[in-house]
Design a protein around this motif. Structure first.
Motif, PDB file in Angstrom:
ATOM      1  N   ASN A 144       1.551  19.279  -4.646  1.00 15.08           N
ATOM      2  CA  ASN A 144       2.749  18.975  -5.430  1.00 15.08           C
ATOM      3  C   ASN A 144       2.466  18.081  -6.621  1.00 15.08           C
ATOM      4  OD1 ASN A 144       4.544  20.342  -3.687  1.00 15.08           O
ATOM      5  ND2 ASN A 144       4.544  18.599  -2.293  1.00 15.08           N
ATOM      6  N   TYR A 145       1.314  17.399  -6.615  1.00 14.16           N
ATOM      7  CA  TYR A 145       1.101  16.343  -7.593  1.00 14.16           C
ATOM      8  C   TYR A 145       0.095  16.685  -8.678  1.00 14.16           C
ATOM      9  CZ  TYR A 145       3.395  13.329  -4.130  1.00 14.16           C
ATOM     10  OH  TYR A 145       4.270  12.784  -3.249  1.00 14.16           O
ATOM     11  N   PRO A 176       0.818  -1.218   0.000  1.00 14.73           N
ATOM     12  CA  PRO A 176       0.000   0.000   0.000  1.00 14.73           C
ATOM     13  C   PRO A 176       0.854   1.272   0.000  1.00 14.73           C
ATOM     14  CG  PRO A 176      -0.741  -1.503   1.726  1.00 14.73           C
ATOM     15  CD  PRO A 176       0.511  -2.077   1.159  1.00 14.73           C
ATOM     16  N   SER A 177       0.441   2.225  -0.815  1.00 19.17           N
ATOM     17  CA  SER A 177       1.133   3.513  -0.846  1.00 19.17           C
ATOM     18  C   SER A 177       0.250   4.486  -1.600  1.00 19.17           C
ATOM     19  CB  SER A 177       2.447   3.397  -1.618  1.00 19.17           C
ATOM     20  OG  SER A 177       2.853   4.664  -2.114  1.00 19.17           O
ATOM     21  N   THR A 178       0.212   5.707  -1.222  1.00 16.75           N
ATOM     22  CA  THR A 178      -0.377   6.708  -2.106  1.00 16.75           C
ATOM     23  C   THR A 178       0.668   7.749  -2.463  1.00 16.75           C
ATOM     24  OG1 THR A 178      -2.618   6.443  -1.307  1.00 16.75           O
ATOM     25  CG2 THR A 178      -2.109   8.524  -2.350  1.00 16.75           C
ATOM     26  N   ARG A 179       1.413   8.194  -1.480  1.00 12.22           N
ATOM     27  CA  ARG A 179       2.362   9.288  -1.683  1.00 12.22           C
ATOM     28  C   ARG A 179       3.387   8.970  -2.769  1.00 12.22           C
ATOM     29  NH1 ARG A 179       3.784  13.802   1.177  1.00 12.22           N
ATOM     30  NH2 ARG A 179       2.135  13.434   2.680  1.00 12.22           N
ATOM     31  N   THR A 180       4.071   7.833  -2.652  1.00 13.67           N
ATOM     32  CA  THR A 180       5.099   7.495  -3.631  1.00 13.67           C
ATOM     33  C   THR A 180       4.467   7.198  -4.986  1.00 13.67           C
ATOM     34  OG1 THR A 180       6.514   6.614  -1.885  1.00 13.67           O
ATOM     35  CG2 THR A 180       7.034   5.957  -4.137  1.00 13.67           C
ATOM     36  N   ARG A 181       3.353   6.502  -4.986  1.00 15.65           N
ATOM     37  CA  ARG A 181       2.702   6.203  -6.258  1.00 15.65           C
ATOM     38  C   ARG A 181       2.299   7.490  -6.980  1.00 15.65           C
ATOM     39  NH1 ARG A 181      -2.506   5.398  -8.327  1.00 15.65           N
ATOM     40  NH2 ARG A 181      -3.587   5.412  -6.333  1.00 15.65           N
ATOM     41  N   LEU A 182       1.655   8.407  -6.276  1.00 15.08           N
ATOM     42  CA  LEU A 182       1.238   9.653  -6.925  1.00 15.08           C
ATOM     43  C   LEU A 182       2.443  10.494  -7.333  1.00 15.08           C
ATOM     44  CD1 LEU A 182      -1.981  11.014  -5.205  1.00 15.08           C
ATOM     45  CD2 LEU A 182      -1.699   9.262  -6.928  1.00 15.08           C
ATOM     46  N   SER A 183       3.516  10.438  -6.571  1.00  9.55           N
ATOM     47  CA  SER A 183       4.716  11.185  -6.922  1.00  9.55           C
ATOM     48  C   SER A 183       5.251  10.705  -8.277  1.00  9.55           C
ATOM     49  CB  SER A 183       5.767  11.010  -5.817  1.00  9.55           C
ATOM     50  OG  SER A 183       6.909  11.788  -6.062  1.00  9.55           O
ATOM     51  N   GLU A 210      -2.043   9.736   8.741  1.00  4.77           N
ATOM     52  CA  GLU A 210      -1.692  11.050   8.206  1.00  4.77           C
ATOM     53  C   GLU A 210      -2.892  11.987   8.253  1.00  4.77           C
ATOM     54  OE1 GLU A 210      -0.416  10.819   4.116  1.00  4.77           O
ATOM     55  OE2 GLU A 210       0.895  12.554   4.372  1.00  4.77           O
ATOM     56  N   PHE A 228       2.557  -1.539   9.648  1.00  8.08           N
ATOM     57  CA  PHE A 228       3.493  -0.484  10.006  1.00  8.08           C
ATOM     58  C   PHE A 228       3.698  -0.453  11.510  1.00  8.08           C
ATOM     59  CE2 PHE A 228       4.054   1.270   5.965  1.00  8.08           C
ATOM     60  CZ  PHE A 228       2.843   1.221   5.311  1.00  8.08           C
ATOM     61  N   PHE A 256       8.508  20.029   3.197  1.00 10.49           N
ATOM     62  CA  PHE A 256       7.583  20.282   2.101  1.00 10.49           C
ATOM     63  C   PHE A 256       8.358  20.484   0.792  1.00 10.49           C
ATOM     64  CE2 PHE A 256       4.365  19.721   4.838  1.00 10.49           C
ATOM     65  CZ  PHE A 256       3.620  20.782   5.345  1.00 10.49           C
ATOM     66  N   ALA A 311       9.233  17.091  -0.473  1.00  6.69           N
ATOM     67  CA  ALA A 311       8.154  16.398  -1.178  1.00  6.69           C
ATOM     68  C   ALA A 311       7.968  16.989  -2.571  1.00  6.69           C
ATOM     69  CB  ALA A 311       6.851  16.495  -0.381  1.00  6.69           C
ATOM     70  N   ARG A 312       8.047  18.303  -2.655  1.00  3.89           N
ATOM     71  CA  ARG A 312       7.879  18.963  -3.938  1.00  3.89           C
ATOM     72  C   ARG A 312       9.004  18.591  -4.903  1.00  3.89           C
ATOM     73  NH1 ARG A 312       6.625  24.046  -6.822  1.00  3.89           N
ATOM     74  NH2 ARG A 312       8.610  24.777  -7.654  1.00  3.89           N
ATOM     75  N   THR A 328      -5.351   2.394   1.381  1.00  6.90           N
ATOM     76  CA  THR A 328      -3.978   2.332   0.866  1.00  6.90           C
ATOM     77  C   THR A 328      -3.279   3.669   1.003  1.00  6.90           C
ATOM     78  OG1 THR A 328      -4.551   3.018  -1.386  1.00  6.90           O
ATOM     79  CG2 THR A 328      -4.629   0.662  -0.891  1.00  6.90           C
ATOM     80  N   THR A 329      -3.976   4.649   1.560  1.00  6.55           N
ATOM     81  CA  THR A 329      -3.367   5.971   1.622  1.00  6.55           C
ATOM     82  C   THR A 329      -2.665   6.194   2.943  1.00  6.55           C
ATOM     83  OG1 THR A 329      -5.261   7.067   2.624  1.00  6.55           O
ATOM     84  CG2 THR A 329      -5.283   6.822   0.243  1.00  6.55           C
ATOM     85  N   LEU A 359       7.730  11.693   4.995  1.00  7.33           N
ATOM     86  CA  LEU A 359       6.268  11.750   5.047  1.00  7.33           C
ATOM     87  C   LEU A 359       5.686  10.413   4.581  1.00  7.33           C
ATOM     88  CD1 LEU A 359       5.865  15.370   3.537  1.00  7.33           C
ATOM     89  CD2 LEU A 359       5.828  14.690   5.947  1.00  7.33           C
ATOM     90  N   ALA A 360       4.550   9.911   5.046  1.00  7.62           N
ATOM     91  CA  ALA A 360       3.638  10.587   5.931  1.00  7.62           C
ATOM     92  C   ALA A 360       4.186  10.690   7.355  1.00  7.62           C
ATOM     93  CB  ALA A 360       2.333   9.788   5.962  1.00  7.62           C
ATOM     94  N   ARG A 361       3.790  11.760   8.045  1.00  6.49           N
ATOM     95  CA  ARG A 361       4.272  11.968   9.411  1.00  6.49           C
ATOM     96  C   ARG A 361       3.152  11.739  10.412  1.00  6.49           C
ATOM     97  NH1 ARG A 361       4.256  18.499  10.296  1.00  6.49           N
ATOM     98  NH2 ARG A 361       2.641  18.883   8.740  1.00  6.49           N
ATOM     99  N   MET A 375       0.342  17.450   0.149  1.00  6.64           N
ATOM    100  CA  MET A 375       0.887  16.507  -0.827  1.00  6.64           C
ATOM    101  C   MET A 375       0.248  16.715  -2.195  1.00  6.64           C
ATOM    102  SD  MET A 375       0.683  12.304  -0.716  1.00  6.64           S
ATOM    103  CE  MET A 375      -1.095  12.115  -0.492  1.00  6.64           C
ATOM    104  N   MET A 396      -5.068  11.023 -12.025  1.00  8.01           N
ATOM    105  CA  MET A 396      -4.565  10.026 -11.087  1.00  8.01           C
ATOM    106  C   MET A 396      -5.708   9.704 -10.124  1.00  8.01           C
ATOM    107  SD  MET A 396      -0.710  11.381 -10.321  1.00  8.01           S
ATOM    108  CE  MET A 396      -1.244  12.644  -9.153  1.00  8.01           C
TER     109      MET A 396
END
Lengths: 360, 360, 360
Positions: free
Chosen positions: C136-137, A91-98, C125, A287, A331, A334-335, C118-119, A312-314, C133, C111
């Motif tokens: 940035n995306y 599971p991931s959202t941050r890395t996938r969306l990045s 978070e 986690f 930030f 992340a950007r 999964t987030t 992140l996530a924090r 986030m 996206m």
């Protein structure tokens, strides 16, 4: 943090600048001269580990990322006609969306797999066969999996390049690239030549090196530029003898990195130029948070000009009261990660000639 | 299989050619003359069953697929501005990615539904209403569902074309198209005219005709070209009286196909030119594997020039030690399936004039 | 309903026209003169509630939607280079595909997040960090969540515009926009000036105003044009004192809307010009259907020229035997919703100059 929100509009004016150092990509652009030669190594390369990089490749990669970040709307089409297979079995959202944002910004197309249980793997298919299948469907793969070996198994049959976006406890190289890119955006003089060169800095890493792939990859990345670092202080409550895998610390010190381990965060903070903190470790199938043990917030005795990084996530380990202070470079981190991934993907997919000013 | 993988690069040199017969699309291109007329039938047509095809349409469709496969980068934009609704209510990755890759390669846009439980169907919505909804959102639908009737219900209100990507135990016509396309890539002389015409071949099908939609659709596809086949041997351990649905075998023999059933694989192998094997049957709400009963591997008594086909994903029934041998046409089969789908979708979505050399 | 379906072709000829009033976008285009000025208010605006709109903005927005609907293939590229983050934390297919289709039709990239678990939210978070986030995306967010406060929390850090696609029981403003757009497509003279102006109409709303966000938003939308409505009759079996939240009814009547509550549907029907029916209320973590209590079908005593609206998905409350009658404007409603969203997104993402005939 934003002022009281206005339902009738998007807030473009904020009480404090939202992402510190927006101008700093330009500093990095001035410090490093463009040279496409080292980037040719990245053509069609699998990106599995921080081990694969050297100083020349990194400097040019960071310069290209800075070029993208300083001109976000300039490069529209480098990856036109290319298909990314975005396979996030963990599971991931941050890395996938990045990654997906980076690929879209470059004009490419995406196919996503976000549920391992719907794949042939659920039917017992080998990862080698999955790789063979991907060869027919796309031009690049990004894979995250909680099994360390998955990316290696898939590579046996892949003829298109793959990025390891996290394999169990092992590595997460693009996160480490983004982290070091942020440090050099903040202080490009670290890699300047001659009189402009800055003094080495002291970096604190709050985390568990053998339980967090972000930390494992980041320490290796630091070891590529040991001369820029006075010291790397690992801040961890666990038994120092248990926080490194066999050979993990030796690899770092043999590269010339000074590494020290301590458990007292507040004692170290007044001496640290960069503080990196991560609190989430992946433990098999869930986690585990280390957050409660260490906390960074506005009450922490940070050096005046120190910057704070967090992948992140924090959670509670990084206080929101730091968000509006100049310490907030998480930030910007992340950007910048999106632009760093844009640079890397452009090189890997052999489209770098579309973005270089001079290309031979 | 690949040599020991190299972490620092993608393997383009392999010990054995990775996909046999890369040049054979050209053989098919020479054997069949381009004629767009039969393809007009496919405009806005629903593709539900192998029953819908005749020789003229198939030959031109295969020729168009071969044209795409021989020039993968030439046709970028036939489906520009068209939206595909990719609805996979039954778990799949291979078929879904095959269709989505085909649609992306042609320049179109995609919306995916991969979880039945998030749809209005979970709220009790009829499939006819879902079809009415799809009319407003897209230009083409691909549907896979474990209920045989779903595609028929949806067709009652659809005004955009739909492809059945698998409906319960019933059919999977595009897989059968891809399979026959592969056979004709291997031996285009089967459909040549005059002195070039090859002798009929003997095909073995390891599977259960009324439990596997891939096999059901494939046998019907064979029955469109009965003169090219000496015999189709169904190899199955079950009682021969129980492996065909009522009328299923009769439809094949009435079309002129010679079908024989046996249970002894190794006895048949030395006489077979093409061996098709599938081991997974969908049983209501899970997969049942027939794999343990039959095995094809390098020890099997295959004819020297015999080719092996498998729709994949595979398990133990197809040995990896066959991958590096000239018998391996299952990788070519997977590769060609994308181009076959590109050809079919281009015709269905009325964009064929963009890819024909001569169009009236 | 369609005639017996033909497996060999898509049905373009239908016994009755499938979507009533295809020509009516043109009626709306003639009645309202194009004026881009009011639409500037929508630039970079968050769309959270029906409360945000006034007559001028609505008329121009509806005119723009009508322009898109009358020329579906004309505007291809307004959102080129823009990325939509489609975040549906509450299950949906209809609304999600409606937005995604609108965004694709305008040339943008998407996206999707369809699984909250999964987030990073699953990792604890905050929604404010999720908003940071998203900055940035992507360039725009569409959010559906079963918690009413989520969109407000996310707005605290968002610097890109967001559309509330449904927040708990609170609002669903774009559905209400689509509903009122449909009414004005049907009878544009309601907003004409001078002698052409139509008499006010009587609207029935079958639903529970404080349990259905579609109804809450729609009643507010009606209250922006109170002079066009003789009366709004809420038809509901529950205790009238329990079906409005505190202040909800007062806000409507203070705006000049005449609202009456009754429980007898068949008694009201012969007097209603528009009948809106919805039967699904979201109850915390599941859908509750009110369908069995009220039914609209061909036996209902509808006025001869009355039109029926339903946000869909429907169950037993709306009979399929109405589909082929002139009362059926719910299909036109679904169709128009895509164009309405295209118009709104174009304005929000500051691309309106690409679609206006005159722009200053």
């Amino acid at each position: 943090m934003v002022d009281a929100f206005d339902e009738k509009g998007v807030n473009f004016e904020r009480a404090v600048p939202d992402v510190y150092g927006d101008a700093h990509p330009k500093g990095l652009l001035k410090t490093i001269q463009e040279d496409g030669e080292p980037l040719k190594q990245l053509s069609s390369q699998h990106i599995i580990s921080s081990d694969q990089f050297d100083q020349d490749v990194l400097l040019q990669l960071f310069r290209l990322a800075a070029k993208f970040e300083a001109n976000p709307r300039r490069f529209r089409t480098p990856l036109q006609g290319k298909i990314l297979i975005s396979a996030f079995y963990e599971p991931s959202t941050r890395t996938r969306l990045s990654f997906e944002s980076a690929w879209h910004r470059l004009g490419g197309d995406i196919m996503s797999i976000t549920d391992r249980s719907t794949t042939g793997i659920a039917k017992g298919e080998s990862l080698s066969d999955v790789g063979e299948m991907f060869n027919n469907y796309g031009d690049c793969v990004v894979l995250r999996d909680n099994y360390e070996s998955s990316v290696h198994e898939m590579m046996r049959s892949l003829r298109i390049p793959i990025i390891n976006a996290g394999n169990g406890l092992d590595e997460h190289p693009t996160q480490a690239l983004a982290d070091l890119y942020t440090i050099l955006k903040w202080k490009p003089e670290l890699v300047a030549t001659g009189d402009d060169k800055a003094d080495p800095i002291r970096i604190g890493v709050v985390g568990v090196p053998n339980q967090m792939r972000t930390v494992r990859s980041l320490l290796k990345m630091f070891a590529i530029f040991p001369e820029t670092m006075e010291e790397v202080v690992v801040i961890c409550e666990d038994d120092p003898g248990a926080i490194f895998d066999t050979g993990q610390l030796e690899q770092l010190t043999q590269a010339g990195l000074n590494v020290r381990v301590t458990s007292d965060l507040d004692e170290e903070l007044p001496k640290l130029d960069v503080v990196y903190i991560n609190a989430i470790a992946w433990k098999g199938d869930g986690f585990e948070s280390y957050g409660a043990r260490y906390v960074l917030d506005s009450k922490s005795p940070l050096k005046k000009d120190a910057i704070v990084l967090h992948p992140l996530a924090r959670g509670e380990e990084l206080g929101v009261d730091l968000d509006g202070t100049p310490h907030n470079w998480y930030f910007s981190q992340a950007r910048g990660a999106v632009f760093l991934r844009m640079a890397l993907l452009t090189c890997m997919c052999e489209r770098i000639e579309r973005v270089m000013d001079v290309w031979m």
